[in-house]
Design an enzyme around this catalytic site. Structure first.
Site, PDB file in Angstrom:
ATOM      1  N   SER A   1      -9.021 -11.074 -73.064  1.00  0.00           N
ATOM      2  CA  SER A   1     -10.052 -10.308 -72.352  1.00  0.00           C
ATOM      3  C   SER A   1     -10.001  -8.812 -72.573  1.00  0.00           C
ATOM      4  O   SER A   1     -10.902  -8.091 -72.112  1.00  0.00           O
ATOM      5  CB  SER A   1      -9.973 -10.605 -70.857  1.00  0.00           C
TER       6      SER A   1
ATOM      7  N   GLY B   1      -5.294  -9.350 -70.981  1.00  0.00           N
ATOM      8  CA  GLY B   1      -5.938 -10.411 -71.723  1.00  0.00           C
ATOM      9  C   GLY B   1      -5.047 -11.627 -71.804  1.00  0.00           C
ATOM     10  O   GLY B   1      -3.848 -11.512 -72.082  1.00  0.00           O
TER      11      GLY B   1
ATOM     12  N   TYR C   1     -15.016 -12.177 -61.231  1.00  0.00           N
ATOM     13  CA  TYR C   1     -14.734 -12.088 -62.660  1.00  0.00           C
ATOM     14  C   TYR C   1     -15.229 -13.340 -63.361  1.00  0.00           C
ATOM     15  O   TYR C   1     -14.846 -14.454 -63.016  1.00  0.00           O
ATOM     16  CB  TYR C   1     -13.230 -11.923 -62.848  1.00  0.00           C
ATOM     17  N   SER C   2     -16.090 -13.164 -64.354  1.00  0.00           N
ATOM     18  CA  SER C   2     -16.682 -14.295 -65.070  1.00  0.00           C
ATOM     19  C   SER C   2     -16.833 -13.958 -66.544  1.00  0.00           C
ATOM     20  O   SER C   2     -17.505 -12.992 -66.912  1.00  0.00           O
ATOM     21  CB  SER C   2     -18.052 -14.646 -64.480  1.00  0.00           C
ATOM     22  N   ASN C   3     -16.234 -14.769 -67.392  1.00  0.00           N
ATOM     23  CA  ASN C   3     -16.351 -14.562 -68.835  1.00  0.00           C
ATOM     24  C   ASN C   3     -17.785 -14.709 -69.320  1.00  0.00           C
ATOM     25  O   ASN C   3     -18.155 -14.140 -70.357  1.00  0.00           O
ATOM     26  CB  ASN C   3     -15.440 -15.559 -69.563  1.00  0.00           C
TER      27      ASN C   3
END
Length: 345
Positions: free
Chosen positions: A75, A298, A165-167
């Site tokens: 991330s 990440g 939090y969302s990819n």
């Protein structure tokens, strides 16, 4: 993956020093803590590179890890993507108040999700409420960007305006960059960030499963070798491959004002939309000594990395382990405190 928010104070021990004519300087505390990522954190190996005006400092623990190794940064990719979006905004090619629908018409619809009600700003700050596709794929299933979005849209949204939090947010931003610029997010990042900063160890591998040389091995939490990995498990939310030196250089340049004009950098560091939790591709951590550092972490199969820097970019620390996570979650914050908090000697 969500940013680490818990903080533990660094243990302090006192010792009596016998008189000596030429005492050796004490080793930096962060270097002494690094081996704990192996002994208490469960990592096969760990490494760090600290950079400041007096020069870099490298340390490692465990076998098979090197200073110049390439590794997957998960991330941390989001910081790169956010920079590209903010550059496009500064050029007037998009506005952060644009809706997702304006750039990707009809794409974000389903289960109560609606791109007409979501802005690019809400994607950047993780306040869109969009579900995270990675909750379904568990970071192991390679998917194309449109597939990732469709997977997310099988679930109802969370409350808009709340930090979640969302990819999926950054997969959509990758699609927006492609639509606006006419090039892939990988090409745009190469042109705008990687090449200008001379980040020769940084790349977006696409579907290439191997790592550039040199590299060590990467392991899942159960010890499985996952060095070969299809980066489409993460895409624009976590695809980047890089090195310790490149991450230090990137965050130093970003926070030092070399990639964005001052007003855009201030916008990136503004956490009000996410209620203090997140800016745009960056998040702050206030250490026990009161110092606030900025950066990102990440996690991707076989790799965990954390980069943090002072707000002026003059001091940066990047550390990594060659497995998915650190078993003792207090070790990461302790390393940051050891590096950035003043010590009494």
């Amino acid at each position: 993956m969500p940013p680490l928010r818990s903080l533990l104070a660094v243990p302090v021990s006192l010792a009596l020093l016998a008189p000596a004519a030429s005492p050796a300087p004490a080793a930096p505390a962060v270097d002494a803590l690094l081996p704990l990522l192996v002994t208490r954190g469960g990592a096969p190996a760990a490494a760090l590179l600290a950079s400041k005006e007096t020069g870099p400092r490298y340390a490692h623990a465990g076998p098979g890890i090197g200073r110049a190794d390439h590794f997957r940064a998960g991330s941390v990719t989001k910081t790169f993507i956010a920079v590209v979006v903010l550059q496009l905004a500064d050029e007037g090619r998009l506005s952060l108040s644009d809706t997702v629908e304006e750039h990707l018409p009809g794409l974000v619809r389903g289960a109560g999700n609606d791109g007409r009600a979501l802005t690019l700003r809400s994607l950047l700050t993780h306040t869109s409420g969009l579900p995270d596709f990675a909750a379904d794929t568990r970071g192991t299933l390679p998917v194309a960007p449109l597939q990732a979005v469709r997977i997310a849209l099988t679930h109802p949204p969370a409350e808009r305006g709340r930090f979640l939090y969302s990819n999926t947010n950054y997969v959509l931003l990758g699609l927006v960059v492609e639509q606006v610029a006419g090039h892939s997010y990988a090409d745009e990042t190469e042109h705008r960030v990687i090449a200008p900063l001379g980040l020769t160890g940084t790349s977006f591998p696409g579907s290439r499963t191997s790592l550039p040389r040199p590299h060590g091995r990467s392991y899942a939490a159960d010890g499985t070798d996952v060095t070969l990995l299809d980066p489409r498990v993460a895409g624009a939310a976590g695809e980047v491959v890089t090195t310790l030196a490149d991450l230090d250089r990137f965050y130093s340049a970003l926070l030092g004002g070399r990639l964005l004009p001052p007003h855009r950098l201030r916008e990136m560091l503004d956490t009000r939309a996410a209620h203090g939790s997140y800016g745009m591709g960056l998040f702050p951590v206030t250490l026990p000594c009161g110092t606030t550092v900025w950066g990102h972490n990440g996690r991707i199969s076989g790799s965990y990395v954390r980069t943090a820097a002072t707000v002026d970019g003059r001091r940066v620390l990047t550390f990594r382990v060659n497995t998915d996570a650190i078993a003792d979650p207090g070790l990461g914050p302790a390393l940051l405190a050891a590096e950035f908090c003043p010590r009494t000697r």
